[in-house]
Design an enzyme around this catalytic site. Sequence first.
Site, PDB file in Angstrom:
ATOM      1  N   HIS A  74      24.108   5.364 115.651  1.00 38.27           N
ATOM      2  CA  HIS A  74      23.121   5.853 114.691  1.00 38.27           C
ATOM      3  C   HIS A  74      21.750   5.236 114.897  1.00 38.27           C
ATOM      4  O   HIS A  74      20.803   5.613 114.246  1.00 38.27           O
ATOM      5  CB  HIS A  74      23.587   5.572 113.258  1.00 38.27           C
ATOM      6  N   ASP A  95      28.468   3.681 115.162  1.00 39.08           N
ATOM      7  CA  ASP A  95      27.698   3.612 113.918  1.00 39.08           C
ATOM      8  C   ASP A  95      26.368   2.927 114.241  1.00 39.08           C
ATOM      9  O   ASP A  95      25.857   3.075 115.339  1.00 39.08           O
ATOM     10  CB  ASP A  95      28.501   2.856 112.852  1.00 39.08           C
TER      11      ASP A  95
END
Length: 140
Positions: A96, A73
């Site tokens: 991300h 993430d």
Amino acid sequence: MQLLYFYGCNNLSVSSLDVGNSPGFHIPINGSENVRFFNMNIHAPGHSPNTDGFDLWNSKNVVIEDSIVAVGDDCIAIKADCSYINVTRITCGPGHGISIGSLGVNKSYETAEEIYVKNCTLKGVTNGARIKTWEVSIWP
């Protein structure tokens, strides 16, 4: 669930930790001031959801530097009520990328100010560096 959780910490310095495979955020930092993290190694599989490396909110004067964050993430998520955050010489990826937000959930007024990201390497990330906000309707 978090791996390590720093809440209400002032004048904290953490270095040379190798942490990984958290079932949730690796290192949340909340309500803290004058905090420094350096020479950290945070890792999780690239497909693991909600495994932010660092997750900050309601904190100021935070330095994160000279570290590797490879998670599924956000490498670093800087959320509401954060200010004077310095992210330097971070290697980020997969994941991300580095995010400011999400801000404004449920139409709330939230800020993140004086955020500095410099000399970082982002490789194999989906977004690079970004600002995430929620839509606020101004029409009835």
